[in-house]
Design a protein around this motif. Sequence first.
Motif, PDB file in Angstrom:
ATOM      1  N   ASP A   1       8.527  -0.698  19.006  1.00 18.13           N
ATOM      2  CA  ASP A   1       8.132   0.589  17.687  1.00 18.13           C
ATOM      3  C   ASP A   1       8.951   1.359  17.248  1.00 18.13           C
ATOM      4  O   ASP A   1       8.932   2.096  16.822  1.00 18.13           O
ATOM      5  CB  ASP A   1       6.849   0.862  17.657  1.00 18.13           C
ATOM      6  N   ALA A   2      10.485   1.611  17.926  1.00 14.57           N
ATOM      7  CA  ALA A   2      10.870   2.743  18.302  1.00 14.57           C
ATOM      8  C   ALA A   2      12.062   2.329  16.851  1.00 14.57           C
ATOM      9  O   ALA A   2      12.297   1.225  16.586  1.00 14.57           O
ATOM     10  CB  ALA A   2      11.611   2.875  19.328  1.00 14.57           C
ATOM     11  N   ASP A   3      12.956   2.818  16.085  1.00 13.01           N
ATOM     12  CA  ASP A   3      13.196   2.766  15.412  1.00 13.01           C
ATOM     13  C   ASP A   3      14.761   3.601  16.470  1.00 13.01           C
ATOM     14  O   ASP A   3      14.892   4.757  16.268  1.00 13.01           O
ATOM     15  CB  ASP A   3      13.179   3.922  13.870  1.00 13.01           C
ATOM     16  N   LEU A   4      15.413   3.252  16.663  1.00 19.36           N
ATOM     17  CA  LEU A   4      16.768   3.191  16.674  1.00 19.36           C
ATOM     18  C   LEU A   4      18.546   3.475  16.426  1.00 19.36           C
ATOM     19  O   LEU A   4      19.183   2.309  16.765  1.00 19.36           O
ATOM     20  CB  LEU A   4      16.763   2.213  18.559  1.00 19.36           C
TER      21      LEU A   4
ATOM     22  N   ASP B   1       7.559   9.665  23.731  1.00 17.63           N
ATOM     23  CA  ASP B   1       6.510   9.652  22.952  1.00 17.63           C
ATOM     24  C   ASP B   1       5.405  10.536  22.486  1.00 17.63           C
ATOM     25  O   ASP B   1       4.336  10.873  21.136  1.00 17.63           O
ATOM     26  CB  ASP B   1       5.716   8.475  22.443  1.00 17.63           C
TER      27      ASP B   1
ATOM     28  N   LYS C   1       7.591   4.567  19.758  1.00 16.48           N
ATOM     29  CA  LYS C   1       6.753   4.465  18.235  1.00 16.48           C
ATOM     30  C   LYS C   1       7.760   6.028  17.502  1.00 16.48           C
ATOM     31  O   LYS C   1       7.702   6.113  16.748  1.00 16.48           O
ATOM     32  CB  LYS C   1       5.680   4.757  17.549  1.00 16.48           C
ATOM     33  N   LEU C   2       8.713   6.247  18.241  1.00  9.27           N
ATOM     34  CA  LEU C   2      10.233   7.863  17.358  1.00  9.27           C
ATOM     35  C   LEU C   2      11.365   7.092  16.846  1.00  9.27           C
ATOM     36  O   LEU C   2      11.790   5.679  16.382  1.00  9.27           O
ATOM     37  CB  LEU C   2      10.302   7.963  19.452  1.00  9.27           C
ATOM     38  N   LYS C   3      10.832   7.779  16.268  1.00  7.72           N
ATOM     39  CA  LYS C   3      12.290   7.321  14.996  1.00  7.72           C
ATOM     40  C   LYS C   3      13.693   8.544  15.532  1.00  7.72           C
ATOM     41  O   LYS C   3      13.010   9.691  16.129  1.00  7.72           O
ATOM     42  CB  LYS C   3      12.044   8.333  13.946  1.00  7.72           C
TER      43      LYS C   3
ATOM     44  N   PHE D   1       9.886   5.719  25.051  1.00  8.78           N
ATOM     45  CA  PHE D   1       9.926   6.278  23.443  1.00  8.78           C
ATOM     46  C   PHE D   1       9.226   5.306  22.779  1.00  8.78           C
ATOM     47  O   PHE D   1       9.739   5.504  21.717  1.00  8.78           O
ATOM     48  CB  PHE D   1      11.261   5.643  23.397  1.00  8.78           C
TER      49      PHE D   1
ATOM     50  N   THR E   1      11.052  -3.383  17.657  1.00  5.10           N
ATOM     51  CA  THR E   1      12.164  -2.028  17.185  1.00  5.10           C
ATOM     52  C   THR E   1      13.273  -2.547  16.532  1.00  5.10           C
ATOM     53  O   THR E   1      13.903  -3.842  16.575  1.00  5.10           O
ATOM     54  CB  THR E   1      12.864  -2.242  19.150  1.00  5.10           C
TER      55      THR E   1
ATOM     56  N   SER F   1       7.698  15.288  16.438  1.00  6.67           N
ATOM     57  CA  SER F   1       8.692  14.292  16.186  1.00  6.67           C
ATOM     58  C   SER F   1       9.763  14.781  15.100  1.00  6.67           C
ATOM     59  O   SER F   1       9.968  14.384  14.698  1.00  6.67           O
ATOM     60  CB  SER F   1       7.878  13.181  14.957  1.00  6.67           C
TER      61      SER F   1
ATOM     62  N   LEU G   1      10.789   0.674  24.352  1.00  8.56           N
ATOM     63  CA  LEU G   1      10.902   1.318  23.022  1.00  8.56           C
ATOM     64  C   LEU G   1      10.718   0.152  22.216  1.00  8.56           C
ATOM     65  O   LEU G   1      10.962   0.309  21.124  1.00  8.56           O
ATOM     66  CB  LEU G   1      13.449   0.731  23.555  1.00  8.56           C
TER      67      LEU G   1
END
Length: 190
Positions: free
Chosen positions: A125-128, A82, A105-107, A103, A146, A86, A123
């Motif tokens: 708040d991440a966009d997986l 993170d 808040k990562l996209k 990871f 997530t 980005s 993981l």
Amino acid sequence: MSDALFQDREFISIDYSTADLPQGEYENCLFRKCSFSGTKFSKMTFSECSFEHCELSNADLTGCSLREVTFTDCKMLGLSFDKCSSFLLSFFFENCILNYSSFFKLKLKNTFFKSCRLQEVDLSDADLTGATFDHSDLSGTIFYNTRLEKADFSTAEHFSIDPENNIITGAKFSTHNLQGLLNKYKIEII
């Protein structure tokens, strides 16, 4: 003085935990059997690079750019992905140990984790969206807010995902791992 550009180079069996990796941009480079334990990757760029059988635990990724980077058979404990840049962030993991990494808040759309250990990983708040967790162990991994739309968990193990606190529309699960969606209800599935 500008940073160096390294293209199409191989770095084999070098211990960068005691000697600094030269600052610069690395394009289409291979790092094999190198140690980066505690190494500072600050503001370095890796594009279309491969890391094989490397030790990267506790490396500092602050401001590091990872673009289409492949990690195979690497030990990567406690990494804060993170903190990476980005912009165009994308990677592929195969047979890696990523325990205690973040990871947050990562996209990471369409990220692929194959036969990895992601124990106690953050993981949230991440966009997986569209990510694949093929034969990966997700024991203790935090999924909160997530985005997991169309993610593939069909062969993943030991995960606990609360469908009320995550977006799982179109995600794939198998009948053998459905308990991971029901853990909070403390029911027994036979």
